[in-house]
Design a protein around this motif. Sequence first.
Motif, PDB file in Angstrom:
ATOM      1  N   GLN B 111     -46.569  11.970  88.196  1.00  0.00           N
ATOM      2  CA  GLN B 111     -45.552  11.103  88.798  1.00  0.00           C
ATOM      3  C   GLN B 111     -45.567   9.677  88.256  1.00  0.00           C
ATOM      4  OE1 GLN B 111     -45.990   8.560  91.415  1.00  0.00           O
ATOM      5  NE2 GLN B 111     -43.797   8.271  91.709  1.00  0.00           N
ATOM      6  N   PHE B 129     -41.837  13.355  92.218  1.00  0.00           N
ATOM      7  CA  PHE B 129     -43.055  14.167  92.095  1.00  0.00           C
ATOM      8  C   PHE B 129     -42.606  15.571  91.684  1.00  0.00           C
ATOM      9  CE2 PHE B 129     -44.440  10.790  94.861  1.00  0.00           C
ATOM     10  CZ  PHE B 129     -45.783  10.597  94.583  1.00  0.00           C
ATOM     11  N   LEU B 132     -44.577  18.461  93.038  1.00  0.00           N
ATOM     12  CA  LEU B 132     -44.832  18.486  94.485  1.00  0.00           C
ATOM     13  C   LEU B 132     -43.553  18.685  95.290  1.00  0.00           C
ATOM     14  CD1 LEU B 132     -47.470  15.634  94.952  1.00  0.00           C
ATOM     15  CD2 LEU B 132     -47.842  18.086  94.775  1.00  0.00           C
ATOM     16  N   GLU B 133     -42.410  18.590  94.634  1.00  0.00           N
ATOM     17  CA  GLU B 133     -41.135  18.785  95.325  1.00  0.00           C
ATOM     18  C   GLU B 133     -40.749  20.256  95.230  1.00  0.00           C
ATOM     19  OE1 GLU B 133     -39.563  16.562  96.963  1.00  0.00           O
ATOM     20  OE2 GLU B 133     -40.335  14.639  96.237  1.00  0.00           O
ATOM     21  N   ARG B 134     -40.349  20.814  96.350  1.00  0.00           N
ATOM     22  CA  ARG B 134     -39.951  22.217  96.344  1.00  0.00           C
ATOM     23  C   ARG B 134     -38.741  22.453  95.426  1.00  0.00           C
ATOM     24  NH1 ARG B 134     -41.857  25.440 100.140  1.00  0.00           N
ATOM     25  NH2 ARG B 134     -40.029  26.778 100.069  1.00  0.00           N
ATOM     26  N   THR B 217     -49.272  24.236  89.315  1.00  0.00           N
ATOM     27  CA  THR B 217     -48.967  24.032  90.740  1.00  0.00           C
ATOM     28  C   THR B 217     -49.860  24.826  91.677  1.00  0.00           C
ATOM     29  OG1 THR B 217     -47.433  25.894  90.787  1.00  0.00           O
ATOM     30  CG2 THR B 217     -46.505  23.739  90.192  1.00  0.00           C
ATOM     31  N   PRO B 221     -45.481  23.708  95.589  1.00  0.00           N
ATOM     32  CA  PRO B 221     -45.767  23.393  96.988  1.00  0.00           C
ATOM     33  C   PRO B 221     -45.295  24.508  97.910  1.00  0.00           C
ATOM     34  CG  PRO B 221     -43.901  22.124  96.184  1.00  0.00           C
ATOM     35  CD  PRO B 221     -44.444  22.842  95.005  1.00  0.00           C
ATOM     36  N   GLY B 222     -46.027  24.728  98.958  1.00  0.00           N
ATOM     37  CA  GLY B 222     -45.729  25.876  99.816  1.00  0.00           C
ATOM     38  C   GLY B 222     -45.839  27.135  98.985  1.00  0.00           C
ATOM     39  N   SER B 224     -43.317  27.839  96.779  1.00  0.00           N
ATOM     40  CA  SER B 224     -42.150  27.696  95.904  1.00  0.00           C
ATOM     41  C   SER B 224     -42.396  28.127  94.464  1.00  0.00           C
ATOM     42  CB  SER B 224     -41.628  26.264  95.943  1.00  0.00           C
ATOM     43  OG  SER B 224     -42.625  25.387  95.520  1.00  0.00           O
TER      44      SER B 224
END
Lengths: 453, 275
Positions: B111, B129, B132-134, B217, B221-222, B224
């Motif tokens: 980032q 990010f 980190l962004e879905r 990743t 995130p999650g 995704s």
Amino acid sequence: MTGPTRRAAIAGGLALGFGLATTATAQDVTIRWALHPGAEADAVVNYFAPKYEAETGIKVIGEILPPNQLRDQMSIEAIGKTGRWDLGYHSPGWFGTFKDHVVDLTPLIESTGFDVSKYPPLIVESHMKSDARPGEIIAVPTTPAAPMMIARQDLFEHPDEQAAFKEKYGRDLTVPATYAEWRDVAEFFTRPAGAMAAGETLERPLYGWADALGAGAGITRSYIVVLYSAGLAGWGADFKPDIDNPILLETANWFTHMAQNTAPREAQNWGFLEGLEMFRDGHLATAVMWPQGLGTVEAEGGKAAGNTLYAALPQWEGNLKGYEQGVPFLGGGGVFVFDTPNQQEAFKFLKWMLQDQEIEWGKQSEQFSTTGHFASDELRNLKPYYANFLPAYEKTLQQVFIRQGIPEYGAVMWNGTTEFITDVFSGDLTGEQAQQRWVSSMTEAFTAAGYLK
Amino acid sequence: MVIVVGTPLVMGLRYSLHRVFLYDFNNQVFVGLENYWKAFADPLFVNALRITGLFTLGCVVLSVGFGILIAFLLNARQVKLRPMWMALFLIPFVMTPVVGGIAWRFFIWQQEFGVVNQISSYFGGGMPFWLLERDTALYATIITNSWHLIPLAVLVFYAALTTIPDELHEAGRVDGAGPFQALWYIVLPILRPHILFVSIIIITSAFREFDMIWALTGGGPGRSTTVLSIFAYNRGIANQDMGMANTIAFSMFLIMAVIAWLYITLYRRTLGDKA
């Protein structure tokens, strides 16, 4: 040559031969230890292993593995019976996983004089025994540890901040005593760059709270503490899951709210202690700290050095067990001895390092767990901030959760927690969906294992 | 050969029909197709299937598209030092995926200091990010993995392009075709079987991709970027549920076998048409 002379010569020859053979044997022994990275691993590799080799001729090789591979690699090697490691470090939640591959240490403890009473009963229960091997001692503690709360003293004690907080929340600004108060405090201190904090203009944003939120172990380690503080244990004595309680969703809501609104986005990359650098640099008002991060927080030149308040985790109001403070799990880890030909020598080394060198172990590893450590003036006066840290840490250790050492723990509890909080935090599942999924998988695993009918 | 290929397959199938946990490995209970029912009823498995499909499709489109473009440009008469360019383009392919993933994570997508955000901020853009962004993590993993796979496509397409006789290009030029018309009307029809060949290689590679995504990743995130291979790893190693992990792995094998069969059929027909 007379009879006595001959006998003396033979006896001398035998003694010499025995001595040489013993030395040769000792020199042939190499103890291999799978370690988790950290100050204690560095202490083993850089200090204790060379010292032990110099004293005994026995070589100790510490192999530091990535945290997320430690259990998997040890598990696979153990199932494959490769004998790659004589010693293995792990957190006690997974001791049960290794139940078929580690030795009962009771005879070794007796033969070497290892003093179990040096450890507090909770640590003995957690870091030495396992429900999977009842009546035995299968590990010795090296780094029993539990997290605590840290807060920036200058922020909490600044008159402007105190006045603003009182005006907004109608009460004094203090280090939070409950999780609800922690949310208020974290929201209060979360500010963008350019805002004022404690009379200074912020060059970078200030965040009110942070804990490791990285995928997998990071977020799990952070959230499971909140879950335990609410009085949940995963299951009861009858193995019936207690995670179907609505309080589980309350903890998840608290956690996701804090993570999304008061923590830096970078926290989602943190697996363990990385975030403490942000605390050290003055970008966090409060945080959760494992004792392994103390050196980072108090690093010279940092904004938190000599400016940190230490406290046990706050209480979850209305928790199911009536706890008076937050209840972290007793983490860190212990060492078990694999069923290899070197098991005796391996345990002798552990005894030497942890008990014959007890104070040195505390100094080198910066881990405190024995009565000797807490009673030692030498250790207490070692660093200026230990005077504030040690009492708070002692209090933290008074109320900790002892994880159940059943073989299924890792799958149903730790990874159950990972999946639950990951899915709720990301929104992939609703809280209710994730809860139901977790309850089902736990029930199924316990039924298959025969704990539940 | 039958033993080498067949043994893991049979073992995988066998475990998928059993309840097998790593922590109690010797206690294996036959459960028939129960693991398969459970997997397909699990919204997270369906999600992983969807993510895997999107990831694979994205990698195929980017790799084939850029592969043809780069090979076409490399084949142009004006290009000097062709071996050097070829060697340069091959570097990503010879790099270990996990190393590539780590490098992209810390140097490209990071980032604050990452190349993408440095360029973006230079032009006044935002500094998201990416990983980190879905909304962006999957795209970022697709681009990174395509970077790894494009050289393979370049290699095959470039070799194919060198077999096109100059007379065809001459004839195109005489008829007034520009470079992109030549690409569309002359090159692409000739490359059709090669496109199919490269596609199937990339599909099989991307469909089972693990290292690159794990390094970038970890599946988040999650969920995704949780593709099937990561989902299987989580079930098998993290949850120690080897029965379910093998169910997922064997399902992947079946899906891939069907896709490969369709592609090979199509490939043969294309070769037949050409003949």
